[in-house]
Motif scaffolding. Structure first.
Motif, PDB file in Angstrom:
ATOM      1  N   ASN A 187      -5.955  -6.114  10.622  1.00 60.19           N
ATOM      2  CA  ASN A 187      -7.304  -5.666  10.321  1.00 60.19           C
ATOM      3  C   ASN A 187      -8.178  -6.903  10.190  1.00 60.19           C
ATOM      4  O   ASN A 187      -7.695  -7.983   9.859  1.00 60.19           O
ATOM      5  CB  ASN A 187      -7.348  -4.833   9.035  1.00 60.19           C
ATOM      6  N   ASP A 231       0.854  -1.191   0.000  1.00 54.81           N
ATOM      7  CA  ASP A 231       0.000   0.000   0.000  1.00 54.81           C
ATOM      8  C   ASP A 231       0.890   1.242   0.000  1.00 54.81           C
ATOM      9  O   ASP A 231       2.092   1.150   0.263  1.00 54.81           O
ATOM     10  CB  ASP A 231      -0.866  -0.043   1.277  1.00 54.81           C
ATOM     11  N   GLY A 255      -6.352   6.677   3.620  1.00 56.81           N
ATOM     12  CA  GLY A 255      -6.790   5.281   3.592  1.00 56.81           C
ATOM     13  C   GLY A 255      -5.899   4.433   2.696  1.00 56.81           C
ATOM     14  O   GLY A 255      -5.883   3.208   2.795  1.00 56.81           O
ATOM     15  N   GLY A 296      -8.310  -5.228   2.852  1.00 53.13           N
ATOM     16  CA  GLY A 296      -7.788  -3.864   2.844  1.00 53.13           C
ATOM     17  C   GLY A 296      -8.306  -3.095   1.638  1.00 53.13           C
ATOM     18  O   GLY A 296      -8.692  -3.675   0.627  1.00 53.13           O
ATOM     19  N   ASP A 297      -8.291  -1.793   1.753  1.00 49.01           N
ATOM     20  CA  ASP A 297      -8.707  -0.917   0.662  1.00 49.01           C
ATOM     21  C   ASP A 297      -7.606   0.118   0.490  1.00 49.01           C
ATOM     22  O   ASP A 297      -7.398   0.908   1.407  1.00 49.01           O
ATOM     23  CB  ASP A 297     -10.040  -0.261   1.043  1.00 49.01           C
ATOM     24  N   ARG A 327     -10.529  -7.575   8.062  1.00 45.19           N
ATOM     25  CA  ARG A 327     -11.252  -7.437   6.792  1.00 45.19           C
ATOM     26  C   ARG A 327     -10.269  -7.288   5.647  1.00 45.19           C
ATOM     27  O   ARG A 327      -9.072  -7.143   5.870  1.00 45.19           O
ATOM     28  CB  ARG A 327     -12.078  -6.162   6.891  1.00 45.19           C
ATOM     29  N   GLU A 352      -5.866  -2.560  -1.134  1.00 50.15           N
ATOM     30  CA  GLU A 352      -5.158  -3.817  -1.417  1.00 50.15           C
ATOM     31  C   GLU A 352      -6.045  -4.785  -2.207  1.00 50.15           C
ATOM     32  O   GLU A 352      -5.575  -5.471  -3.125  1.00 50.15           O
ATOM     33  CB  GLU A 352      -4.721  -4.498  -0.112  1.00 50.15           C
TER      34      GLU A 352
HETATM   35  N1  GLY Z   1      -5.154   0.137   3.054  1.00 51.97           N
HETATM   36  C1  GLY Z   1      -5.149   0.003   4.447  1.00 51.97           C
HETATM   37  C2  GLY Z   1      -6.365  -0.529   5.055  1.00 51.97           C
HETATM   38  O1  GLY Z   1      -7.261  -1.011   4.399  1.00 51.97           O
HETATM   39  O2  GLY Z   1      -6.467  -0.474   6.277  1.00 51.97           O
END
Ligand code: GLY
Ligand code: AMP
Length: 427
Positions: free
Chosen positions: A286, A213, A227, A290-291, A288, A293
């Protein structure tokens, strides 16, 4: 199957697109979704945190399976609520989601079970935290709010005044609400960062393709944390040797630790890792996907995602063999001018086709709305422009070519996504 995806960002768009490829998926719904997602799923105006509303929607649409993608509904017990009503879900229950929702919990877990992470102390009073930081007198020092804070609850203080300011805003001004009632103060680690997402049903642990990321807003890893401004997969720093070490010292021990604590984790466990000179260490967990990713990992998945998520829910993940495409993938985020601070909304996006795509790329919509047949901006992160290529270099070249075709007033994107990944082996 009729599947409902909960959430409204680029991650949810990527999940929806992958699910749509499955012959087992008859109809896809998303709540609340966004403009771009409405091209691929029926979007229903129910908030991601509205447990009763989501349950009513699932009953009304006769949903067979719910994919809960964001962290806050997971932590708030969305999965518990739906499963109690007999609706199977992908995602951890509330007690397991604590692995992300409380850093005090996750740091305690790692300490108890010997999982490598940064040295730390927990404080519930700003004064005591500051006294410790003064005495320790080593900078930078890392300060983290205990709870969920939209990815913004981590402050890296370069000197005492910055630490004092951070503690004041987190603990006294409650910048992140109750998330800041306690803080973790931890040692600053160095090394390349790697994200590894893993499917797990509490028995089997299946790491997905690795990714990297880019959290800072501006080129050269400058500016505030966001984010995520772009991603590449695979992450070339994550060699087979490192992967084997992570499996043995981090991934499996985490799964066993959660089981031993009576918090069996089922879903996607996100390992944020730093490859330090003394080995891989956990920066964060996390609960869940990733965003952003997900936007580079799922396009490389060759196994039916619908089969995987149902196998996780039914605890038979070990029966599956999960396959990945060798082709690298890159995603460049186009954000609204001003993000991660305040930004305008409702600006028309040019260069997309009627279906919200652009030639030569897959565009995952993060913050868009469809108004009178036109896509307009509706969030901080607007689009995730994603392409594959024979090599990472080629994938990045394709992604930037596609980005150039899209425009909206004030659009902002990093020009150096993947640069560090391309230098792997030369650092
Ligand atoms: N890209 C980091 C996250 O989803 O926490
Ligand atoms: P997080 O929200 O926990 O992912 O943290 C945001 C970013 O802060 C991470 O991606 C790292 O770049 C950085 N970070 C967090 N913890 C540490 C640490 N102990 N040492 C160095 N950098 C860190």
């Amino acid at each position: 199957m009729k599947i409902l995806v909960i959430g409204s960002g680029g991650r949810e768009h990527a999940i929806g697109c992958k699910l749509k490829e499955s012959p087992r998926v008859e109809k896809l719904y998303c709540a609340p979704g966004n403009g771009g997602i409405s091209m691929d799923a029926e979007c229903c105006p129910v908030g991601a945190m509205d447990k009763e509303g989501i349950l009513a929607l699932a009953k009304e649409k006769q949903i067979d399976f719910v994919f809960v993608a964001p962290d806050d509904p997971l932590a708030a017990g969305m999965v518990d609520h739906l499963e109690a009503a007999g609706i199977p879900c992908f995602g951890p229950n509330a007690v397991a989601a604590q692995i992300e929702a409380s850093k005090v919990f996750s740091k305690g877990l790692m300490k108890k079970y010997g999982i490598p992470t940064a040295e730390y102390q927990v404080f519930s009073e700003a004064e005591k935290a500051l006294a410790y930081i003064r005495e320790n007198n080593t900078y930078p020092i890392v300060i983290k709010a205990d709870g969920l804070a939209l990815g913004k609850g981590v402050i890296i203080a370069q000197k005492e005044e910055e630490a004092a300011e951070a503690l004041h805003s987190i603990m006294e001004e409650k910048l992140f609400g109750d998330s800041g009632s306690e803080v973790v103060v931890e040692e600053f680690l160095t090394g390349p960062e790697v994200t590894v997402l893993a499917f797990t049903d509490g028995t089997a642990m299946c790491p997905m393709a690795s990714s990297m990321d880019h959290k800072r807003a501006y080129d050269g890893d400058k500016g505030p944390n966001t984010g995520g401004m772009g991603t590449v997969s695979p992450n070339p720093f994550y060699t087979e040797k490192v992967a084997a070490e992570c499996m043995e010292k981090i991934f499996l021990p985490t799964m066993h630790a959660m089981n031993a604590e009576g918090r069996k984790f089922k879903g996607c466990l996100y390992f944020g890792l730093m490859l330090t000179p003394s080995g891989p260490k956990v920066i964060e967990y996390n609960s869940r996907f990733g965003d952003p990713e997900t936007q580079v990992v799922l396009p490389r998945l060759q196994t039916d995602l619908c089969e995987i998520i149902t196998a996780v829910a039914e605890e038979r993940l070990s029966e599956l063999e999960i396959k990945w495409s060798p082709e690298p993938c890159a995603c460049v985020i186009m954000a609204s001018g001003g993000y991660p601070g305040s930004y305008p909304k409702g600006l028309e996006i040019h260069g997309l086709t009627e279906s919200g795509q652009v030639e030569g790329a897959t565009v995952y919509h993060a913050g868009t709305k469809l108004e009178n047949g036109k896509f307009v901006t509706g969030g901080g992160r607007v689009l995730g422009v994603t392409t594959k290529g024979e090599t990472l270099e080629k994938a990045l070249e394709n992604a930037y070519q596609a980005v150039e075709k899209i425009s909206f007033e004030g659009a902002m994107y990093r020009k150096d996504i993947g640069k560090r990944a391309l230098s792997a082996g030369r650092e």
